[in-house]
Scaffold this motif. Structure first.
Motif, PDB file in Angstrom:
ATOM      1  N   SER A  72     -15.136  31.636  21.938  1.00 43.05           N
ATOM      2  CA  SER A  72     -15.205  32.714  20.949  1.00 43.05           C
ATOM      3  C   SER A  72     -14.676  34.035  21.510  1.00 43.05           C
ATOM      4  O   SER A  72     -14.344  34.933  20.742  1.00 43.05           O
ATOM      5  CB  SER A  72     -16.646  32.908  20.506  1.00 43.05           C
ATOM      6  OG  SER A  72     -17.378  33.572  21.529  1.00 43.05           O
ATOM      7  N   GLU A  91     -17.196  33.327  15.346  1.00 42.18           N
ATOM      8  CA  GLU A  91     -16.157  32.377  14.943  1.00 42.18           C
ATOM      9  C   GLU A  91     -16.087  32.190  13.424  1.00 42.18           C
ATOM     10  O   GLU A  91     -15.215  31.497  12.935  1.00 42.18           O
ATOM     11  CB  GLU A  91     -16.358  31.029  15.664  1.00 42.18           C
ATOM     12  CG  GLU A  91     -16.087  31.181  17.168  1.00 42.18           C
ATOM     13  CD  GLU A  91     -16.061  29.865  17.926  1.00 42.18           C
ATOM     14  OE1 GLU A  91     -14.962  29.417  18.327  1.00 42.18           O
ATOM     15  OE2 GLU A  91     -17.149  29.285  18.139  1.00 42.18           O
ATOM     16  N   THR A 129     -15.167  36.622  12.490  1.00 38.40           N
ATOM     17  CA  THR A 129     -14.211  37.071  13.524  1.00 38.40           C
ATOM     18  C   THR A 129     -14.488  38.482  14.073  1.00 38.40           C
ATOM     19  O   THR A 129     -13.713  39.007  14.858  1.00 38.40           O
ATOM     20  CB  THR A 129     -12.730  36.998  13.053  1.00 38.40           C
ATOM     21  OG1 THR A 129     -12.486  38.022  12.083  1.00 38.40           O
ATOM     22  CG2 THR A 129     -12.383  35.630  12.479  1.00 38.40           C
ATOM     23  N   VAL A 143     -20.336  26.024  17.385  1.00 44.68           N
ATOM     24  CA  VAL A 143     -19.633  27.306  17.283  1.00 44.68           C
ATOM     25  C   VAL A 143     -20.547  28.442  17.734  1.00 44.68           C
ATOM     26  O   VAL A 143     -21.762  28.287  17.800  1.00 44.68           O
ATOM     27  CB  VAL A 143     -19.173  27.580  15.823  1.00 44.68           C
ATOM     28  CG1 VAL A 143     -17.994  26.694  15.450  1.00 44.68           C
ATOM     29  CG2 VAL A 143     -20.319  27.409  14.834  1.00 44.68           C
ATOM     30  N   LYS A 203     -11.633  26.178  13.670  1.00 48.34           N
ATOM     31  CA  LYS A 203     -11.767  26.874  14.960  1.00 48.34           C
ATOM     32  C   LYS A 203     -11.994  25.892  16.102  1.00 48.34           C
ATOM     33  O   LYS A 203     -11.493  26.060  17.202  1.00 48.34           O
ATOM     34  CB  LYS A 203     -12.955  27.846  14.920  1.00 48.34           C
ATOM     35  CG  LYS A 203     -12.732  29.066  14.050  1.00 48.34           C
ATOM     36  CD  LYS A 203     -11.956  30.140  14.777  1.00 48.34           C
ATOM     37  CE  LYS A 203     -11.386  31.174  13.836  1.00 48.34           C
ATOM     38  NZ  LYS A 203     -12.410  32.036  13.239  1.00 48.34           N
ATOM     39  N   THR A 204     -12.791  24.859  15.818  1.00 54.13           N
ATOM     40  CA  THR A 204     -13.181  23.949  16.908  1.00 54.13           C
ATOM     41  C   THR A 204     -12.189  22.821  17.091  1.00 54.13           C
ATOM     42  O   THR A 204     -12.114  22.232  18.154  1.00 54.13           O
ATOM     43  CB  THR A 204     -14.576  23.343  16.656  1.00 54.13           C
ATOM     44  OG1 THR A 204     -14.517  22.549  15.477  1.00 54.13           O
ATOM     45  CG2 THR A 204     -15.613  24.412  16.509  1.00 54.13           C
TER      46      THR A 204
END
Ligand SMILES: [Zn+2]
Ligand SMILES: [Zn+2]
Length: 247
Positions: free
Chosen positions: A174, A179, A182, A216, A241-242
């Motif tokens: 992050s 995440e 933002t 996350v 994101k992941t």
């Protein structure tokens, strides 16, 4: 590990406060790391040998776990349920080496209830220790310690044993920014680290994995939002994101 020849017993202690090992329960099986703090572990060495040969020698094995300094919790009598296997773990000098892991199961009954406060304090100690590792070492460990299904321990409240490596990996990925929204973490901890909370996209309570793809780092607002709303749109954002898309 301590062996008594007079009573033909072996006492094994899994110290979650001090140890660098990743001993863990997966379902009913306790994956116990053998002896040897530095370098490769040897199956022929001292109590590793005793444990490995226990199905033949019939030595009685008693397991203790430590969640708080100097507090030994008796878990029960266990036996080697499968062959010992090798994996790589970091030693106390942060050197990657081969260890032997012994799958153990309770002979009878259930493990005692562990207070959630004890599990949390052990997790915090481990959290402090993993900070010393580099990003690459964290990622390496996170990939190896992640589990597909996380089992609940016998605790006085719902609690899931999580990999401290996976949690640390999410925080580093992050780079201090939530995440989901933002935005930068709302404040810094006393040690100067950005304050973010780890969250499992597919909740552990629903059978979600403790993996780096499912974990996350969120600001407290977004964390609440996920637990109260859990919008599909937000879930998709987090999954991107992941699991970076390959094009
Ligand atoms: Zn946020
Ligand atoms: Zn959460």
């Amino acid at each position: 590990m301590r062996r008594s020849h007079t009573t033909n017993t072996l006492v094994i202690i899994s110290n979650h406060v001090k140890s660098v090992y990743d001993d863990r329960w997966i379902g009913d099986i306790f994956h116990y790391t053998g002896m040897g703090q530095y370098g490769h572990q040897d199956l022929r060495f001292a109590q590793n040998k005793t444990l490995n040969e226990s199905p033949i020698s019939k030595v009685k094995i008693h397991l203790f776990e430590v969640f708080k300094a100097r507090q030994y919790t008796y878990i029960g009598e266990v036996f080697l349920v499968d062959n010992a296997y090798q994996e790589q773990q970091y030693d106390a000098h942060k050197k990657l080496r081969n260890v032997w892991v012994f799958p153990l199961q309770l002979s009878t009954g259930n493990a005692p209830q562990i207070p959630v406060s004890s599990l949390l304090s052990a997790f915090k100690e481990k959290e402090k220790r993993v900070k010393k590792f580099s990003d690459a070492e964290i990622e390496d460990n996170a990939r190896r310690t992640q589990t597909v299904s996380v089992d609940r321990r016998h605790t006085d409240a719902p609690y899931y044993l999580r990999s401290v490596w996976v949690a640390e990996f999410a925080k580093r990925r992050s780079k201090g920014n939530c995440e989901l929204c933002t935005k930068p973490a709302p404040f810094m901890r006393k040690n100067g680290e950005p304050y973010l909370e780890t969250h499992h996209i597919n909740w552990l309570a629903n059978g979600g994995a403790d993996s780096i793809e499912n974990t996350v780092a969120l600001c407290p607002n977004c964390h609440r939002r996920m637990h109260i709303l859990n919008h599909l749109k937000d879930i998709k954002t987090l999954q991107k994101k992941t699991t970076p898309q390959k094009n």
